[in-house]
Design a protein around this motif. Structure first.
Motif: not given
Length: 343
Positions: A169-175, A326-328
């Motif tokens: 995934g991505i860093d949702e919080r950072a998004g 695994d962060g994208l």
């Protein structure tokens, strides 16, 4: 002998060798004499024998089928681009690794979803599962799949699920934080936020990051919120509710692009100019974000790459039981739907 019906035993008989020798040639084992290999390959060509890869995989105990589980309620419109992008990415990953992809839909609100998952696994015997949100955060659902003995990679899972299964995934919080920082940098102080389904942990993290950015900018007022279900319709309805409020909000953030597009329609109907009267942001950077008017400021997340990477993680995880995240990367994409608030 019909070419279509030829078997490995027919090839062995035609080549005058043992069945195990044919198997070694077909599996490219090196300890076979060159003349024997040539006889076997000639027999394969003459008979038109085709290796049944699925049967071979079952016999070796290693399936070649990867299953993508979409979370879909019959009561809701599907998020068509998101689901299609997940499927395209998984297909790309499977093709590159020699696996087959099949997708199934499960209603995250169904009380029998765990039993349904166990039945699907028992019937179709996949080598592994890719779970889309919010099923990727459903610990009961995940446990049912694990007890059935199948490997799992979760897409956009929250912290709890990341402790038990591999995920991407991505860093949702950072998004969410990036969107909040963008709007506060423009001078906005009065916000609305259309959230995703309550069970969707990734959507909750987007909101949490957004609020954190407001606090860091000295804004203590909590945004007005409504709960959507990621559909265009829910965005329209949520924005209409917001417009009935006595407070004038200068920016409305949405947990995905579909809801943002719906909110923009409601604002246009109310004769509000975007962004002159109110700024709007989305999340995902789907194709819709570029064709709505005005084009939408949003967070770009690599949806296809998420499931492509999930396939690779899943294959690696077949010999590794430890959970791995695994962060994208993501990116803030600023378009014409955001501007400083009117004086």
């Amino acid at each position: 002998m019909s070419k279509r019906n030829s078997t490995i035993d027919d090839v062995a008989e035609a080549a005058g060798v043992a069945r195990v020798t044919v198997s070694r040639v077909l599996n490219n084992v090196q300890n076979v004499r060159s003349e024997t290999r040539e006889k076997v390959l000639r027999a394969v060509e003459e008979l038109g024998y085709s290796v049944n890869h699925q049967a071979r995989a079952l016999a070796s105990g290693m399936g070649r089928l990867i299953m993508l589980i979409h979370a879909h309620s019959p009561e809701r419109e599907p998020n068509s681009y998101y689901n299609a992008a997940l499927e395209l990415g998984a297909l790309r990953g499977c093709s590159s690794l020699g696996f087959d992809l099949v997708s199934r839909s499960v209603d995250p609100q169904d009380v029998n979803r765990a039993q349904m998952m166990s039945s699907i696994i028992e019937r179709e015997r996949p080598a592994g599962l890719i779970l889309s949100p919010p099923l990727s955060d459903d610990l009961e659902f995940i446990d049912a799949a694990r007890r059935a003995g199948v490997k799992i990679v979760a897409v956009s899972a929250g912290e709890e699920a990341q402790e038990v299964v591999s995920s991407v995934g991505i860093d949702e919080r950072a998004g969410g934080h990036a969107l909040g920082r963008h709007l506060t940098s423009l001078g906005h102080t009065s916000f609305a936020f259309i959230r995703g389904p309550l069970e969707h942990r990734a959507a909750a993290q987007r909101y949490d990051g957004f609020v954190e950015a407001l606090r860091q900018s000295g804004i203590t007022n909590t945004p007005w919120t409504a709960i959507g279900d990621f559909t265009f319709k829910s965005g329209v309805e949520a924005a209409e509710l917001m417009l009935r409020e006595p407070v004038r909000y200068t920016a409305i953030a949405c947990a995905n692009d579909d809801m943002a597009a719906g909110a923009m329609l409601a604002l246009h109907r109310a004769r509000l100019e975007i962004p002159q009267h109110i700024s709007v942001t989305g999340f995902d950077d789907t194709p819709m974000s570029e064709i709505v008017w005005p084009p939408l400021t949003t967070i770009r997340q690599p949806i296809k790459e998420l499931t492509e990477r999930a396939v690779h993680l899943l294959v690696q995880n077949m010999s590794d039981d430890g959970p791995h995240f695994d962060g994208l990367p993501f990116a803030l994409v600023v378009r014409d739907s955001t501007a400083p608030p009117a004086a």
